[in-house]
Design a protein around this motif. Structure first.
Motif, mmCIF file in Angstrom:
data_model
loop_
_atom_site.group_PDB
_atom_site.id
_atom_site.type_symbol
_atom_site.label_atom_id
_atom_site.label_comp_id
_atom_site.label_asym_id
_atom_site.label_seq_id
_atom_site.Cartn_x
_atom_site.Cartn_y
_atom_site.Cartn_z
ATOM 1 N N MET A 44 0.842 -1.169 0.000
ATOM 2 C CA MET A 44 0.000 0.000 0.000
ATOM 3 C C MET A 44 0.885 1.228 0.000
ATOM 4 N N ILE A 45 0.598 2.168 -0.879
ATOM 5 C CA ILE A 45 1.354 3.415 -0.939
ATOM 6 C C ILE A 45 0.682 4.420 -0.016
ATOM 7 N N GLY A 54 4.060 -3.079 3.368
ATOM 8 C CA GLY A 54 3.899 -4.387 2.742
ATOM 9 C C GLY A 54 5.057 -5.280 3.122
ATOM 10 N N THR A 55 4.954 -6.536 2.753
ATOM 11 C CA THR A 55 6.005 -7.502 3.046
ATOM 12 C C THR A 55 7.268 -7.097 2.304
ATOM 13 N N LYS A 56 8.339 -6.957 3.034
ATOM 14 C CA LYS A 56 9.604 -6.532 2.440
ATOM 15 C C LYS A 56 10.329 -7.753 1.860
ATOM 16 N N PRO A 57 11.163 -7.583 0.851
ATOM 17 C CA PRO A 57 11.606 -6.323 0.280
ATOM 18 C C PRO A 57 10.580 -5.744 -0.699
ATOM 19 N N LEU A 58 10.585 -4.413 -0.764
ATOM 20 C CA LEU A 58 9.736 -3.686 -1.713
ATOM 21 C C LEU A 58 10.608 -3.157 -2.837
ATOM 22 N N ARG A 59 10.030 -3.045 -4.023
ATOM 23 C CA ARG A 59 10.707 -2.445 -5.192
ATOM 24 C C ARG A 59 9.911 -1.223 -5.585
ATOM 25 N N TYR A 60 10.613 -0.116 -5.816
ATOM 26 C CA TYR A 60 9.983 1.165 -6.116
ATOM 27 C C TYR A 60 10.320 1.580 -7.551
ATOM 28 N N ALA A 61 9.345 2.185 -8.216
ATOM 29 C CA ALA A 61 9.558 2.732 -9.549
ATOM 30 C C ALA A 61 8.685 3.974 -9.701
ATOM 31 N N VAL A 62 9.131 4.888 -10.556
ATOM 32 C CA VAL A 62 8.362 6.107 -10.827
ATOM 33 C C VAL A 62 8.344 6.320 -12.331
ATOM 34 N N HIS A 110 3.564 15.512 -13.142
ATOM 35 C CA HIS A 110 2.667 14.416 -12.763
ATOM 36 C C HIS A 110 3.376 13.090 -13.032
ATOM 37 N N MET A 111 3.435 12.264 -12.007
ATOM 38 C CA MET A 111 4.140 10.987 -12.084
ATOM 39 C C MET A 111 3.232 9.862 -11.612
ATOM 40 N N GLN A 112 3.681 8.651 -11.832
ATOM 41 C CA GLN A 112 2.986 7.453 -11.355
ATOM 42 C C GLN A 112 3.992 6.648 -10.541
ATOM 43 N N ILE A 113 3.695 6.491 -9.239
ATOM 44 C CA ILE A 113 4.553 5.707 -8.352
ATOM 45 C C ILE A 113 4.059 4.269 -8.351
ATOM 46 N N SER A 114 5.005 3.325 -8.410
ATOM 47 C CA SER A 114 4.680 1.901 -8.305
ATOM 48 C C SER A 114 5.543 1.276 -7.222
ATOM 49 N N VAL A 115 4.915 0.444 -6.416
ATOM 50 C CA VAL A 115 5.629 -0.307 -5.386
ATOM 51 C C VAL A 115 5.178 -1.754 -5.518
ATOM 52 N N SER A 116 6.146 -2.673 -5.508
ATOM 53 C CA SER A 116 5.798 -4.087 -5.673
ATOM 54 C C SER A 116 6.602 -4.948 -4.714
ATOM 55 N N ASN A 117 6.059 -6.134 -4.477
ATOM 56 C CA ASN A 117 6.741 -7.178 -3.711
ATOM 57 C C ASN A 117 6.282 -8.520 -4.266
ATOM 58 N N THR A 118 6.591 -9.586 -3.566
ATOM 59 C CA THR A 118 6.242 -10.918 -4.069
ATOM 60 C C THR A 118 4.740 -11.173 -4.067
ATOM 61 N N LEU A 119 3.981 -10.352 -3.357
ATOM 62 C CA LEU A 119 2.533 -10.551 -3.256
ATOM 63 C C LEU A 119 1.727 -9.731 -4.257
ATOM 64 N N GLY A 120 2.365 -8.742 -4.891
ATOM 65 C CA GLY A 120 1.633 -7.917 -5.848
ATOM 66 C C GLY A 120 2.236 -6.539 -5.986
#
Length: 151
Positions: free
Chosen positions: A1-2, A24-32, A59-69
């Protein structure tokens, strides 16, 4: 969750430092996506750093991901004469340490924001308040409160 601010204000040429707050469950990966020139994002820490030289709204789009989604969310940076477009969330040392602030206590408080997960929820400031504004101090540096009374 961001989590955290959806809008950030900064002045042109100022150092840019913004931590993408996410849980969220770590590790998290971040992208913009649509990151403006002058800024970079660290994909493992979520820190956006650099400087914007020109005024504008980005205006940007932030994305955060882990093994769950993954989660995505919009993020806007306004570079110009206004800052603090979202109230900052943080911690103030006064109610805890009063006049006895020192380096060790400040560092341990900052570490607690990380260890307790508050930084992942958008807490990003440590305000060091040691009564610096006091007019008078003792030889040891302690403030002396004065009460002004009408004469």
């Amino acid at each position: 969750m961001i989590n955290g601010a959806r809008i950030f204000g900064i002045r042109p040429g100022s150092p840019f430092l913004y931590k993408i707050a996410a849980t969220g469950t770590k590790p998290l990966r971040y992208a913009v996506r649509n990151l403006p020139a002058g800024l970079t994002v660290d994909s493992t820490t979520g820190l956006i750093t650099g400087a914007l030289e020109k005024e504008g709204e980005f205006h940007m789009q932030i994305s955060v991901s882990n093994t769950l989604g993954h989660a995505t969310r919009g993020f806007t940076v306004r570079c110009g004469p206004t800052i603090s477009l979202t109230p900052p969330m943080g911690w103030n040392s006064w109610n805890c340490w009063g006049l006895s602030v020192d380096d060790t206590k400040v560092r341990s408080s900052a570490q607690a924001l990380l260890d307790k997960g508050l930084a992942d929820h958008g807490w990003n400031y440590i305000n060091i308040d040691d009564a610096w504004q006091a007019r008078r101090r003792t030889p040891q540096g302690r403030s002396q409160q004065t009460i002004n009374s009408p004469t």
